[in-house]
Each structure stands twice: as C-alpha cells, then as structure tokens.
Design a protein around this motif. Structure first.
Motif, PDB file in Angstrom:
ATOM      1  N   UNK A   1     -42.255 -41.414   4.689  1.00 36.56           N
ATOM      2  CA  UNK A   1     -41.232 -40.469   5.143  1.00 36.56           C
ATOM      3  C   UNK A   1     -41.853 -39.273   5.855  1.00 36.56           C
ATOM      4  N   UNK A   2     -43.011 -38.844   5.407  1.00 40.33           N
ATOM      5  CA  UNK A   2     -43.714 -37.747   6.074  1.00 40.33           C
ATOM      6  C   UNK A   2     -44.110 -38.145   7.495  1.00 40.33           C
ATOM      7  N   UNK A   3     -44.628 -39.340   7.656  1.00 38.16           N
ATOM      8  CA  UNK A   3     -45.010 -39.809   8.991  1.00 38.16           C
ATOM      9  C   UNK A   3     -43.777 -39.969   9.877  1.00 38.16           C
ATOM     10  N   UNK A   4     -42.702 -40.525   9.315  1.00 34.71           N
ATOM     11  CA  UNK A   4     -41.470 -40.700  10.083  1.00 34.71           C
ATOM     12  C   UNK A   4     -40.892 -39.357  10.507  1.00 34.71           C
ATOM     13  N   UNK A   5     -40.935 -38.359   9.629  1.00 33.08           N
ATOM     14  CA  UNK A   5     -40.397 -37.044   9.988  1.00 33.08           C
ATOM     15  C   UNK A   5     -41.231 -36.400  11.099  1.00 33.08           C
TER      16      UNK A   5
ATOM     17  N   UNK B   1     -40.005 -38.048  14.274  1.00 33.53           N
ATOM     18  CA  UNK B   1     -38.665 -37.567  14.635  1.00 33.53           C
ATOM     19  C   UNK B   1     -38.742 -36.147  15.186  1.00 33.53           C
ATOM     20  N   UNK B   2     -39.562 -35.299  14.558  1.00 34.92           N
ATOM     21  CA  UNK B   2     -39.711 -33.930  15.055  1.00 34.92           C
ATOM     22  C   UNK B   2     -40.335 -33.929  16.450  1.00 34.92           C
ATOM     23  N   UNK B   3     -41.312 -34.773  16.681  1.00 39.44           N
ATOM     24  CA  UNK B   3     -41.935 -34.854  18.003  1.00 39.44           C
ATOM     25  C   UNK B   3     -40.961 -35.329  19.057  1.00 39.44           C
TER      26      UNK B   3
END
Length: 100
Positions: free
Chosen positions: A78-82, A85-87
């Motif tokens: 989830x940290x990598x996915x966020x 998404x932020x990028x």
C-alpha cells in the motif's frame, strides 16, 4: 543428421529426457497427467517425512506470526501504491496548469 561428438564427451547420459512430453497449449489438464503410471514391484509410496525432510510439521508458523507477516506485506504494498498514485496525481495537476 549426424550427432556432434565433443572432445570431453564420454557418452554417458546425464539426464534421460525420453519421458518428458510436450505440454498441451490448449488444455490446463492434459490427458497424459490423468493416466496412472504402472508401479514397479518394489516401488513403494514415499512417506511425507522422507519425501520432504527439510519441512517438518513442528516448524509450522503460528497464526499470529503469519498474520503479522501478511499485514506487513500489505502495508508495504500500500505504501508503494500510494507513492505511485501521488506521483500520477502530481503529473495530472501539472498538466492541468499548462495554458492552451
């Protein structure tokens, strides 16, 4: 077609590939996997302990520890996915600032 003979080849078979069959690309369960192979006279079924001696039933992971590992992997993903998404959000925001 002649067989190539190498200088260091002594003619021994390293691994017999005669029993390997071509996989069926159109079926998940090919018919040759369903066939029961005839057993030889002295061929006994190996026990679970002798089949995989490196895995013992005593080394089973406790339920709490398994849950902790799964939760840790989920948080990392989830940290990598966020971050992705932020990028992507920043890129979309910068694209909307471009005047036409």
């Amino acid at each position: 077609m002649a067989k190539k003979k190498y200088d260091d080849d002594d003619g021994r078979t390293i691994f017999d590939m005669s029993a390997v069959e071509k996989p069926n690309l159109f079926s998940f369960n090919p018919p040759y996997m369903d066939e029961e192979r005839p057993r030889k006279k002295g061929d006994d079924e190996p026990s679970a302990a002798s089949d995989r001696p490196w895995e013992s039933s005593n080394d089973e992971m406790p339920h709490e520890m398994r849950r902790a590992y799964v939760w840790g992997a989920l948080k990392a993903s989830l940290l990598i996915a966020s971050a992705f998404v932020a990028g992507i959000g920043v890129v979309v925001y910068l694209i909307t600032l471009i005047p036409y």
